[in-house]
Design a protein around this motif. Structure first.
Motif, PDB file in Angstrom:
ATOM      1  N   ILE A 103       0.936  -1.274   0.020  1.00  0.00           N
ATOM      2  CA  ILE A 103      -0.001  -0.092  -0.073  1.00  0.00           C
ATOM      3  C   ILE A 103       0.914   1.221   0.042  1.00  0.00           C
ATOM      4  O   ILE A 103       0.700   2.043  -0.701  1.00  0.00           O
ATOM      5  CB  ILE A 103      -0.866  -0.090   1.425  1.00  0.00           C
ATOM      6  CG1 ILE A 103      -1.955  -1.141   0.992  1.00  0.00           C
ATOM      7  CG2 ILE A 103      -1.575   1.215   1.204  1.00  0.00           C
ATOM      8  CD1 ILE A 103      -2.847  -1.200   2.243  1.00  0.00           C
ATOM      9  N   GLU A 118      -7.052   6.462   5.723  1.00  0.00           N
ATOM     10  CA  GLU A 118      -7.373   5.726   4.724  1.00  0.00           C
ATOM     11  C   GLU A 118      -6.364   4.495   4.247  1.00  0.00           C
ATOM     12  O   GLU A 118      -6.646   3.524   3.827  1.00  0.00           O
ATOM     13  CB  GLU A 118      -7.033   6.753   3.399  1.00  0.00           C
ATOM     14  CG  GLU A 118      -8.103   7.749   3.395  1.00  0.00           C
ATOM     15  CD  GLU A 118      -8.115   8.922   4.201  1.00  0.00           C
ATOM     16  OE1 GLU A 118      -6.864   8.911   4.857  1.00  0.00           O
ATOM     17  OE2 GLU A 118      -8.869   9.778   4.264  1.00  0.00           O
ATOM     18  N   GLU A 122      -7.755   0.284   4.357  1.00  0.00           N
ATOM     19  CA  GLU A 122      -7.236  -0.355   3.055  1.00  0.00           C
ATOM     20  C   GLU A 122      -6.410  -1.597   3.409  1.00  0.00           C
ATOM     21  O   GLU A 122      -6.629  -2.646   2.891  1.00  0.00           O
ATOM     22  CB  GLU A 122      -6.423   0.493   1.942  1.00  0.00           C
ATOM     23  CG  GLU A 122      -6.177  -0.231   0.731  1.00  0.00           C
ATOM     24  CD  GLU A 122      -5.296   0.528  -0.107  1.00  0.00           C
ATOM     25  OE1 GLU A 122      -4.761  -0.011  -1.550  1.00  0.00           O
ATOM     26  OE2 GLU A 122      -5.070   1.841   0.124  1.00  0.00           O
ATOM     27  N   ASP A 125      -8.939  -3.929   4.876  1.00  0.00           N
ATOM     28  CA  ASP A 125      -9.729  -4.725   3.755  1.00  0.00           C
ATOM     29  C   ASP A 125      -8.997  -5.668   3.102  1.00  0.00           C
ATOM     30  O   ASP A 125      -9.311  -6.717   2.835  1.00  0.00           O
ATOM     31  CB  ASP A 125     -10.326  -3.834   2.870  1.00  0.00           C
ATOM     32  CG  ASP A 125     -11.375  -2.644   3.417  1.00  0.00           C
ATOM     33  OD1 ASP A 125     -11.923  -3.090   4.288  1.00  0.00           O
ATOM     34  OD2 ASP A 125     -11.422  -1.707   2.911  1.00  0.00           O
TER      35      ASP A 125
END
Length: 278
Positions: A103, A118, A122, A125
């Motif tokens: 990421i 954020e 992420e 998830d």
């Protein structure tokens, strides 16, 4: 053959191994087993915290960031957790670290530093149900800190200082320019005000002079011949008292030459005065 006694506490499960092989699972409570032949391994099903120490992450623009992550997990399948992985917790940690590196590697440094929330979502998830293969479920995951490396921080501080100094210079320049502008404006307004005052004074003086002349002309238009005759006699008197020896008289007004007797007397008196002085 004597039996062994094993108490499995609440929120735990017991894995029974018979001759070194998993045979069945025991729930919480009192259980008996055969010593030497059987062994009972207790696995906790309670939620447990795990802190991942700081480790290096590289952003898309090749900046080094140090990140630390904390998470909470619990065992969902004790058999997988105990027998299908050598170290299920370490495998979970490596999975989390790998996804976080992925990421961060897709983001620039400024984006990373301003998008912790954020990134955290992420990452959660991305982990999803992947940890099921380790018999573990990640209940909560949180990025505690994402900080640039020391070298990056020093560079950022230098840049920040330069930006502040540049902004200060711009502010000073703008202040000086504004001061000059205001001073010039004030000077121009003063010059305009002075010019307007002088113009008004000149106009007032001209109006006064015009008024005086108009009044004189108006008075002269209303005066009779006696006034002009008196003025002539006064003029001749002043002329007689002067050092003049010759007088030029215009042709017009010859009808008033009868008044010359008086003028002659004045000239005679003036001549006598001069002789006496000599």
């Amino acid at each position: 053959m004597p039996f062994g006694v094993k108490v499995i506490r609440q929120n735990n499960e017991g894995l029974v191994e018979t001759l070194g092989k998993y045979s069945h699972t025991l729930s919480s409570g009192l259980h008996f087993y055969i010593p030497v032949i059987q062994r009972v391994r207790t696995v906790s099903l309670a939620m447990q915290p795990k802190l991942l120490p700081k480790y290096s992450l590289i952003t898309k623009d090749n900046a080094e960031v140090l990140g630390s992550v904390s998470l909470n997990y619990h065992v969902t399948e004790p058999v997988k957790y105990q027998y299908e992985n050598t170290d299920s917790v370490m495998s979970m940690v490596q999975l989390v670290r790998g996804h976080l590196r992925d990421i961060i590697g897709r983001m620039d440094l400024n984006e990373v530093l301003g998008s912790t929330k954020e990134i955290n979502k992420e990452l959660a998830d991305a982990i999803g149900d992947l940890t099921d293969i380790y018999g573990i479920n990640v209940d909560r995951i949180n990025i505690d800190e994402l900080t640039p490396s020391k070298a990056i921080q020093e560079a950022m501080n230098t840049q920040l200082t330069a930006d502040r100094e540049r902004q200060a210079e711009i502010s000073r320049a703008e202040g000086d320019a504004k001061s000059v502008e205001l001073r010039t404006k004030a000077q121009n307004e003063a010059l305009v005000a002075t010019a307007e005052a002088n113009a008004q004074a000149t106009k007032t003086k001209a109006d006064a002079e015009k008024y005086r002349i108009d009044k004189i002309q108006e008075a002269l238009r209303g005066a009779d011949d006696k006034y002009f005759n008196a003025q002539s006699i006064e003029a001749f008197s002043n002329l007689a008292n002067s050092d003049t020896n010759m007088v030029v008289v215009p042709n017009d007004g010859a009808d008033s030459y009868g008044q010359m007797t008086t003028f002659a007397k004045l000239l005679k008196q003036n001549g006598e005065k001069k002789e006496t002085k000599e």
